[in-house]
Design a protein around this motif. Structure first.
Motif, PDB file in Angstrom:
ATOM      1  N   LEU A  69    -110.221  13.087 -15.770  1.00  0.00           N
ATOM      2  CA  LEU A  69    -111.077  14.270 -15.680  1.00  0.00           C
ATOM      3  C   LEU A  69    -110.615  15.387 -16.613  1.00  0.00           C
ATOM      4  O   LEU A  69    -111.425  16.005 -17.310  1.00  0.00           O
ATOM      5  CB  LEU A  69    -111.156  14.758 -14.235  1.00  0.00           C
ATOM      6  CG  LEU A  69    -111.914  13.807 -13.294  1.00  0.00           C
ATOM      7  CD1 LEU A  69    -111.613  14.149 -11.838  1.00  0.00           C
ATOM      8  CD2 LEU A  69    -113.403  13.843 -13.571  1.00  0.00           C
ATOM      9  N   PHE A  70    -109.311  15.655 -16.655  1.00  0.00           N
ATOM     10  CA  PHE A  70    -108.808  16.684 -17.568  1.00  0.00           C
ATOM     11  C   PHE A  70    -109.026  16.275 -19.021  1.00  0.00           C
ATOM     12  O   PHE A  70    -109.397  17.094 -19.858  1.00  0.00           O
ATOM     13  CB  PHE A  70    -107.330  16.983 -17.316  1.00  0.00           C
ATOM     14  CG  PHE A  70    -107.059  17.820 -16.095  1.00  0.00           C
ATOM     15  CD1 PHE A  70    -108.046  18.603 -15.505  1.00  0.00           C
ATOM     16  CD2 PHE A  70    -105.797  17.841 -15.530  1.00  0.00           C
ATOM     17  CE1 PHE A  70    -107.788  19.385 -14.392  1.00  0.00           C
ATOM     18  CE2 PHE A  70    -105.523  18.615 -14.417  1.00  0.00           C
ATOM     19  CZ  PHE A  70    -106.511  19.377 -13.846  1.00  0.00           C
ATOM     20  N   SER A  71    -108.779  15.007 -19.327  1.00  0.00           N
ATOM     21  CA  SER A  71    -109.002  14.518 -20.694  1.00  0.00           C
ATOM     22  C   SER A  71    -110.458  14.672 -21.083  1.00  0.00           C
ATOM     23  O   SER A  71    -110.773  15.130 -22.183  1.00  0.00           O
ATOM     24  CB  SER A  71    -108.591  13.047 -20.819  1.00  0.00           C
ATOM     25  OG  SER A  71    -107.221  12.900 -20.593  1.00  0.00           O
ATOM     26  N   TYR A  72    -111.344  14.297 -20.187  1.00  0.00           N
ATOM     27  CA  TYR A  72    -112.772  14.406 -20.480  1.00  0.00           C
ATOM     28  C   TYR A  72    -113.157  15.868 -20.694  1.00  0.00           C
ATOM     29  O   TYR A  72    -113.872  16.198 -21.646  1.00  0.00           O
ATOM     30  CB  TYR A  72    -113.615  13.795 -19.366  1.00  0.00           C
ATOM     31  CG  TYR A  72    -115.060  13.646 -19.772  1.00  0.00           C
ATOM     32  CD1 TYR A  72    -115.504  12.493 -20.408  1.00  0.00           C
ATOM     33  CD2 TYR A  72    -115.970  14.682 -19.560  1.00  0.00           C
ATOM     34  CE1 TYR A  72    -116.815  12.367 -20.825  1.00  0.00           C
ATOM     35  CE2 TYR A  72    -117.286  14.562 -19.964  1.00  0.00           C
ATOM     36  CZ  TYR A  72    -117.706  13.410 -20.600  1.00  0.00           C
ATOM     37  OH  TYR A  72    -119.005  13.300 -21.018  1.00  0.00           O
ATOM     38  N   PHE A  73    -112.669  16.728 -19.817  1.00  0.00           N
ATOM     39  CA  PHE A  73    -113.016  18.148 -19.925  1.00  0.00           C
ATOM     40  C   PHE A  73    -112.501  18.746 -21.233  1.00  0.00           C
ATOM     41  O   PHE A  73    -113.239  19.434 -21.948  1.00  0.00           O
ATOM     42  CB  PHE A  73    -112.470  18.938 -18.736  1.00  0.00           C
ATOM     43  CG  PHE A  73    -112.768  20.410 -18.812  1.00  0.00           C
ATOM     44  CD1 PHE A  73    -114.018  20.890 -18.444  1.00  0.00           C
ATOM     45  CD2 PHE A  73    -111.825  21.310 -19.260  1.00  0.00           C
ATOM     46  CE1 PHE A  73    -114.323  22.248 -18.536  1.00  0.00           C
ATOM     47  CE2 PHE A  73    -112.113  22.670 -19.345  1.00  0.00           C
ATOM     48  CZ  PHE A  73    -113.364  23.134 -18.980  1.00  0.00           C
ATOM     49  N   PHE A  74    -111.243  18.502 -21.562  1.00  0.00           N
ATOM     50  CA  PHE A  74    -110.655  19.155 -22.723  1.00  0.00           C
ATOM     51  C   PHE A  74    -110.979  18.472 -24.049  1.00  0.00           C
ATOM     52  O   PHE A  74    -110.948  19.110 -25.100  1.00  0.00           O
ATOM     53  CB  PHE A  74    -109.138  19.279 -22.551  1.00  0.00           C
ATOM     54  CG  PHE A  74    -108.752  20.289 -21.517  1.00  0.00           C
ATOM     55  CD1 PHE A  74    -108.978  21.648 -21.720  1.00  0.00           C
ATOM     56  CD2 PHE A  74    -108.184  19.890 -20.311  1.00  0.00           C
ATOM     57  CE1 PHE A  74    -108.645  22.587 -20.766  1.00  0.00           C
ATOM     58  CE2 PHE A  74    -107.840  20.821 -19.344  1.00  0.00           C
ATOM     59  CZ  PHE A  74    -108.071  22.170 -19.570  1.00  0.00           C
ATOM     60  N   GLU A 110    -116.357  17.239 -23.150  1.00  0.00           N
ATOM     61  CA  GLU A 110    -117.354  18.241 -22.785  1.00  0.00           C
ATOM     62  C   GLU A 110    -116.780  19.209 -21.762  1.00  0.00           C
ATOM     63  O   GLU A 110    -116.120  18.790 -20.814  1.00  0.00           O
ATOM     64  CB  GLU A 110    -118.574  17.578 -22.123  1.00  0.00           C
ATOM     65  CG  GLU A 110    -119.479  16.815 -23.044  1.00  0.00           C
ATOM     66  CD  GLU A 110    -120.666  16.272 -22.274  1.00  0.00           C
ATOM     67  OE1 GLU A 110    -121.636  17.035 -22.081  1.00  0.00           O
ATOM     68  OE2 GLU A 110    -120.612  15.104 -21.856  1.00  0.00           O
ATOM     69  N   TYR A 111    -117.080  20.481 -21.937  1.00  0.00           N
ATOM     70  CA  TYR A 111    -116.637  21.503 -20.998  1.00  0.00           C
ATOM     71  C   TYR A 111    -117.646  21.598 -19.845  1.00  0.00           C
ATOM     72  O   TYR A 111    -118.499  22.474 -19.834  1.00  0.00           O
ATOM     73  CB  TYR A 111    -116.488  22.863 -21.681  1.00  0.00           C
ATOM     74  CG  TYR A 111    -115.408  22.885 -22.727  1.00  0.00           C
ATOM     75  CD1 TYR A 111    -114.073  22.771 -22.370  1.00  0.00           C
ATOM     76  CD2 TYR A 111    -115.716  23.019 -24.075  1.00  0.00           C
ATOM     77  CE1 TYR A 111    -113.073  22.793 -23.319  1.00  0.00           C
ATOM     78  CE2 TYR A 111    -114.718  23.041 -25.040  1.00  0.00           C
ATOM     79  CZ  TYR A 111    -113.406  22.921 -24.652  1.00  0.00           C
ATOM     80  OH  TYR A 111    -112.410  22.944 -25.594  1.00  0.00           O
ATOM     81  N   ILE A 112    -117.510  20.690 -18.886  1.00  0.00           N
ATOM     82  CA  ILE A 112    -118.369  20.682 -17.702  1.00  0.00           C
ATOM     83  C   ILE A 112    -117.537  21.229 -16.547  1.00  0.00           C
ATOM     84  O   ILE A 112    -116.508  20.645 -16.185  1.00  0.00           O
ATOM     85  CB  ILE A 112    -118.883  19.264 -17.390  1.00  0.00           C
ATOM     86  CG1 ILE A 112    -119.699  18.737 -18.579  1.00  0.00           C
ATOM     87  CG2 ILE A 112    -119.699  19.248 -16.104  1.00  0.00           C
ATOM     88  CD1 ILE A 112    -120.100  17.277 -18.456  1.00  0.00           C
ATOM     89  N   TRP A 113    -117.980  22.327 -15.979  1.00  0.00           N
ATOM     90  CA  TRP A 113    -117.182  23.016 -14.961  1.00  0.00           C
ATOM     91  C   TRP A 113    -116.875  22.118 -13.767  1.00  0.00           C
ATOM     92  O   TRP A 113    -115.782  22.194 -13.209  1.00  0.00           O
ATOM     93  CB  TRP A 113    -117.856  24.311 -14.523  1.00  0.00           C
ATOM     94  CG  TRP A 113    -119.152  24.144 -13.774  1.00  0.00           C
ATOM     95  CD1 TRP A 113    -120.406  24.098 -14.307  1.00  0.00           C
ATOM     96  CD2 TRP A 113    -119.311  23.993 -12.370  1.00  0.00           C
ATOM     97  NE1 TRP A 113    -121.338  23.917 -13.322  1.00  0.00           N
ATOM     98  CE2 TRP A 113    -120.695  23.851 -12.120  1.00  0.00           C
ATOM     99  CE3 TRP A 113    -118.435  23.953 -11.290  1.00  0.00           C
ATOM    100  CZ2 TRP A 113    -121.206  23.678 -10.839  1.00  0.00           C
ATOM    101  CZ3 TRP A 113    -118.952  23.778 -10.016  1.00  0.00           C
ATOM    102  CH2 TRP A 113    -120.314  23.644  -9.804  1.00  0.00           C
ATOM    103  N   MET A 114    -117.792  21.243 -13.372  1.00  0.00           N
ATOM    104  CA  MET A 114    -117.554  20.370 -12.216  1.00  0.00           C
ATOM    105  C   MET A 114    -116.486  19.315 -12.514  1.00  0.00           C
ATOM    106  O   MET A 114    -115.742  18.919 -11.628  1.00  0.00           O
ATOM    107  CB  MET A 114    -118.858  19.706 -11.778  1.00  0.00           C
ATOM    108  CG  MET A 114    -118.688  18.886 -10.515  1.00  0.00           C
ATOM    109  SD  MET A 114    -117.970  19.807  -9.137  1.00  0.00           S
ATOM    110  CE  MET A 114    -119.418  20.239  -8.235  1.00  0.00           C
TER     111      MET A 114
END
Length: 130
Positions: A89-94, A97-101
């Motif tokens: 999840l952190f890898s995907y976010f950073f 895509e910057y998805i808040w959920m």
């Protein structure tokens, strides 16, 4: 402090959380996913698939909670699952895509994993003494 009892309660709560997330992913309309920051593509399949995954994981958490000494391997599996989810999840976010959920889910999984690890270590230490 009874760490075994706290570990059981935590595992039941994590199981309930996973069950509710799973049901939500299965039954929520695809259009509602945009409220959580997701771009909807491919219809309902991927959210339903994620929902079923969460239901399966909820079983592992609940089974582990039923007898924490007997099912220690499920507790270790649960801890590993939470940390693998955190890294994903952190890898995907950073990186993607910057998805808040996604960020919020990563933080939640990290905290659940840390709590499980801490309580398991404390409970396991008490089992070694017996």
């Amino acid at each position: 402090m009874n760490f075994e009892k706290l570990l059981k309660v935590l595992l039941y709560l994590v199981g309930l959380h996973s069950f509710l997330v799973g049901i939500g992913l299965i039954v929520l309309p695809v259009s509602s996913m945009s409220q959580f920051g997701f771009e909807v593509m491919g219809g309902k399949f991927f959210s339903a698939q994620g929902g079923v995954f969460h239901l399966v994981m909820s079983l592992a958490y609940v089974w582990a909670a039923m007898n924490v000494q007997k099912y220690q391997i499920l507790i270790l599996f649960s801890i590993a699952a939470k940390f693998i989810a955190t890294v994903f999840l952190f890898s995907y976010f950073f990186l993607m895509e910057y998805i808040w959920m996604v960020l919020l889910s990563g933080i939640g999984d990290f905290l659940m994993g840390i709590l499980m690890l801490f309580l398991y270590a404390k409970a396991n230490k008490s089992w070694q003494v017996e």
